[in-house]
Design an enzyme around this catalytic site. Sequence first.
Site, mmCIF file in Angstrom:
data_model
loop_
_atom_site.group_PDB
_atom_site.id
_atom_site.type_symbol
_atom_site.label_atom_id
_atom_site.label_comp_id
_atom_site.label_asym_id
_atom_site.label_seq_id
_atom_site.Cartn_x
_atom_site.Cartn_y
_atom_site.Cartn_z
ATOM 1 N N TYR A 49 5.980 2.704 14.819
ATOM 2 C CA TYR A 49 5.564 1.450 15.455
ATOM 3 C C TYR A 49 5.540 1.542 16.976
ATOM 4 O O TYR A 49 5.653 0.513 17.659
ATOM 5 C CB TYR A 49 6.479 0.310 14.991
ATOM 6 C CG TYR A 49 6.161 -0.186 13.589
ATOM 7 C CD1 TYR A 49 4.875 -0.609 13.249
ATOM 8 C CD2 TYR A 49 7.143 -0.243 12.594
ATOM 9 C CE1 TYR A 49 4.575 -1.066 11.977
ATOM 10 C CE2 TYR A 49 6.847 -0.708 11.311
ATOM 11 C CZ TYR A 49 5.564 -1.118 11.010
ATOM 12 O OH TYR A 49 5.255 -1.585 9.752
ATOM 13 N N HIS A 115 2.076 -1.683 4.630
ATOM 14 C CA HIS A 115 1.397 -1.160 5.818
ATOM 15 C C HIS A 115 0.200 -0.319 5.368
ATOM 16 O O HIS A 115 0.293 0.413 4.381
ATOM 17 C CB HIS A 115 2.348 -0.267 6.625
ATOM 18 C CG HIS A 115 1.634 0.547 7.659
ATOM 19 N ND1 HIS A 115 1.319 0.033 8.904
ATOM 20 C CD2 HIS A 115 1.119 1.798 7.633
ATOM 21 C CE1 HIS A 115 0.657 0.960 9.585
ATOM 22 N NE2 HIS A 115 0.516 2.038 8.840
ATOM 23 N N GLU A 126 0.077 9.032 11.145
ATOM 24 C CA GLU A 126 1.098 8.440 10.271
ATOM 25 C C GLU A 126 1.400 9.352 9.079
ATOM 26 O O GLU A 126 2.560 9.500 8.686
ATOM 27 C CB GLU A 126 0.626 7.057 9.807
ATOM 28 C CG GLU A 126 0.619 6.057 10.963
ATOM 29 C CD GLU A 126 -0.141 4.776 10.668
ATOM 30 O OE1 GLU A 126 -0.693 4.641 9.552
ATOM 31 O OE2 GLU A 126 -0.189 3.906 11.559
HETATM 32 P P1 IDP Z 1 -1.061 -4.711 10.276
HETATM 33 O O1 IDP Z 1 0.177 -4.313 9.502
HETATM 34 O O2 IDP Z 1 -1.807 -5.828 9.602
HETATM 35 O O3 IDP Z 1 -1.933 -3.553 10.661
HETATM 36 P P2 IDP Z 1 -0.147 -4.797 13.060
HETATM 37 O O4 IDP Z 1 -0.757 -5.673 14.092
HETATM 38 O O5 IDP Z 1 -0.389 -3.326 13.132
HETATM 39 O O6 IDP Z 1 -0.544 -5.383 11.640
HETATM 40 O O7 IDP Z 1 1.429 -5.075 13.122
HETATM 41 C C1 IDP Z 1 2.327 -4.233 12.469
HETATM 42 C C2 IDP Z 1 3.348 -5.078 11.766
HETATM 43 O O8 IDP Z 1 4.134 -5.775 12.728
HETATM 44 C C3 IDP Z 1 2.782 -6.164 10.867
HETATM 45 O O9 IDP Z 1 2.407 -5.707 9.597
HETATM 46 C C4 IDP Z 1 3.927 -7.150 10.807
HETATM 47 O O10 IDP Z 1 4.915 -6.701 9.867
HETATM 48 C C5 IDP Z 1 4.489 -7.045 12.209
HETATM 49 N N1 IDP Z 1 3.906 -8.074 13.073
HETATM 50 C C6 IDP Z 1 2.709 -8.050 13.692
HETATM 51 N N2 IDP Z 1 2.508 -9.162 14.401
HETATM 52 C C7 IDP Z 1 3.626 -9.900 14.255
HETATM 53 C C8 IDP Z 1 4.033 -11.186 14.763
HETATM 54 O O11 IDP Z 1 3.319 -11.845 15.517
HETATM 55 N N3 IDP Z 1 5.275 -11.619 14.366
HETATM 56 C C9 IDP Z 1 6.075 -10.891 13.536
HETATM 57 N N4 IDP Z 1 5.722 -9.689 13.038
HETATM 58 C C10 IDP Z 1 4.515 -9.206 13.391
#
Ligand code: IDP
Length: 147
Positions: A49, A115, A126
């Site tokens: 991450y 994910h 990844e």
């Molecule tokens: P994705 O998993 O849909 O690709 P990403 O933007 O890559 O989303 O974010 C990674 C992970 O971080 C998300 O799956 C979620 O678990 C967490 N996440 C992303 N945005 C937020 C937020 O605004 N609040 C809390 N957790 C978040």
Amino acid sequence: MERTFLMIKPDGVQRGLIGEIVSRFERKGLKLVAAKFMVVSRELAETHYAEHEGKPFYEPLLNFITAGPVFAMVWQGDNVIALTRAMIGKTDAVDAMPGTIRSDFAVHTNLNLIHGSDSPESAAREIANFFAPEQLVEYEHTVQRWI
Ligand code: IDP
């Protein structure tokens, strides 16, 4: 042929959704290449991450992803990255289309079950973070010509 990294997060494991989620990708006709049931270390979580470092949800996200076992996988198929992202649904379950994994089973953005890599570059990175090259199994997926 494209590959992607998919990981059922600790909430998906605890809720007994491994079989349901894996089954969706199997029925889609994708090819499973590697799978590992494991606990993500703090170090691996930080690597995975890294792009979110500094964001308000970064620390809670690290705590969440290391809180229990995950089911890490590599899947292969034509357009597998876009196909699996579509099957997973938008990050926030409220925005996810009905029929997607997150719409069908999740309620919150931070507990969103799975994910999936979002580009060929992140998939390669990844996969290498979670699997040694020899853990990717090469075999003939005999139904492939019917899919
Ligand atoms: P994705 O998993 O849909 O690709 P990403 O933007 O890559 O989303 O974010 C990674 C992970 O971080 C998300 O799956 C979620 O678990 C967490 N996440 C992303 N945005 C937020 C937020 O605004 N609040 C809390 N957790 C978040």
